[in-house]
Design an enzyme around this catalytic site. Structure first.
Site: not given
Ligand code: NAD
Length: 435
Positions: A78, A123-125, A164
């Site tokens: 995202v 952003a992050k995944g 993360d």
């Protein structure tokens, strides 16, 4: 009148369309966003723009498992916003990853980068998988295929992943390698949090915990407490919690309790944190069986009579119920989203100082930024230089948030949101809306 003029005129906009605030992490983010947006009298058009992710990518990731069977995993990336620069954010591997969680974490990254003033968007995944049940080979194939599916999204000038939960420097190295193979050149600035031998930054592993230490000391200073007289409880003894505990102990604090998935560990005279870190290294990553402490439940740890509480495990730990019994004077949020919005209200009423996640744990992204700068320059800094610059940025961010909160007579959390949304909205105003 040109369209751009109208964009900044509130009167041309209807009220924003209602957003689906289902009970989820994104809602927790939105509740704080809404309060800050109101204080800022944010243009409704900007409101709609900033609370929605810019892109949501969903990918199917086929992996040949060690048995020879094919399993297809679902993954997300995202991009919440890239108004201030390329988007930045970690990748999480866990069975309970959801697109809503990834959206919330991506938005938090936007605000976090703005709080510490690094030129990145958010952003992050995430990939729905259980890495504990997967072999290194399966994890490598999963990571490489996830990367290949997102080749047009990632890039040092576009979107830069980092580790993360359940991802680490090895996984970053696989992403770097896969991306570089397709790019036909080694592109080490495409990820951060990679091994130092591949262009990682010195001090990155400790950076988040170090940032937690710096802002905790700054808060103690504001309330006139001396670190040497303070007791601390830390929930979570992973990267963030163990380093924060170690560094706060080095500053003179007495760390009386820590916990991990195996339970809580308490010693009224102070725990031996370096010994506990060594224990974890040799006991499969947990404190299970550690004997030089009394057992303690999670709830007991969170409500202990200590000066500082550091939640550094996961989301939604300090609930409204727990908040009523919290005795700490200061909460430094090492984890993302550990305090629920309802708990925030209780803590504010009790006068507990909550150093919010988007400030307290921003040391990680700050040194990720340093790593990206070093990669792009091909010139690597000493550990002292990294730490000195990190401390300076974290202290400046803390002061900025503190003053913003005082100006608007709000909590540090809302102060941090006001400061960061203002920064991103101003950049958006200057850039204008491309049509
Ligand atoms: P980690 O996986 O290294 O450690 C997590 C720790 O929490 C482990 O000790 C685990 O046993 C413990 N834990 C899990 N569930 C628990 C529970 N119910 N009660 C008590 N302990 C529990 O993860 P990390 O990198 O330290 O990240 C922790 C938090 O900090 C996450 O919210 C993460 O998103 C956030 N964060 C991490 C970084 C970073 O640089 N690592 C940066 C910013 C934010």
């Amino acid at each position: 009148m040109p369209f751009k003029q109208d964009v900044y005129n509130r009167s041309v906009y209807r009220e924003p369309a209602p957003i689906d605030h289902a009970a989820d992490p994104f809602q927790a983010m939105m509740e704080r966003f809404d309060v800050a947006a109101e204080i800022l009298e944010l243009n409704p058009g900007f409101y709609e723009y900033l609370c929605r992710p810019a892109h949501v990518h969903t990918v199917s990731i086929p992996v040949v498992m060690d048995t020879g069977h094919i399993r297809v995993f679902e993954g997300y990336r995202v991009i919440h916003n890239n108004v201030l620069g390329p988007s930045k954010g970690g990748i999480r591997y866990a069975p309970d990853v959801s697109v809503s969680e990834v959206k919330a974490l991506a938005a938090w990254m936007t605000w976090k980068c703005a709080v510490v003033d690094v030129p990145f968007g958010g952003a992050k995944g995430g990939v729905i998988c259980n890495p504990r049940d997967m072999s290194p080979g399966e994890l490598e194939r999963l990571t490489r295929r996830y990367t290949a599916n997102l080749l047009d999204v990632f890039g040092p000038d576009r979107d830069i992943p980092a580790p993360d939960m359940n991802t680490n420097d090895q996984i970053m190295a696989w992403i770097l390698d896969t991306y570089s193979m397709h790019a036909r050149r080694t592109e080490n600035a495409v990820v951060t949090g990679k091994p130092v031998g591949l262009g990682g930054s010195r001090g990155r592993t400790e950076a988040t915990g170090r940032g937690v230490m710096t802002v905790t000391l700054a808060a103690l200073d504001r309330v006139g407490l001396d670190a040497a007289d303070c007791t601390v409880a830390v929930q979570g003894f992973g990267n963030v919690g163990s380093i924060a505990a170690k560094l706060l102990a080095e500053q003179g604090c007495s760390i009386v309790a820590v916990s991990d998935v195996t339970g809580g560990y308490y010693n009224a005279d102070g725990l031996d944190i370096p010994a506990m870190i060594e224990y974890v290294k040799t006991h499969d990553g947990t404190l299970d069986g550690y004997e030089a402490a009394e057992p303690l439940t999670n709830e007991e740890l969170l409500t202990l009579d200590v000066d500082v509480l550091v939640p550094a495990a996961k989301e939604d730990q300090v609930t409204e119920e727990i908040a009523r019994d919290v005795q700490a004077k200061i909460i430094a949020e090492g984890a993302n989203g550990p305090t629920t919005p309802a708990a925030d209200t209780v803590l504010n009423e009790k006068g507990v100082i909550v150093i919010p996640d988007i400030l307290a744990n921003a040391g990680g992204v700050t040194v990720s930024y340093f790593e990206w700068v070093q990669d792009r320059q091909g010139y690597f800094w000493t550990l002292d230089r990294v730490n000195e610059r990190l401390d300076r940025i974290m202290t400046r961010a803390f002061d900025g948030v503190f003053e913003t909160a005082e100006t608007h007579d709000v909590s540090l959390r809302i102060g941090a949101y006001v400061m960061s949304i203002r920064k991103v909205a101003e950049a958006l105003r200057i850039r204008g809306i491309y049509a």
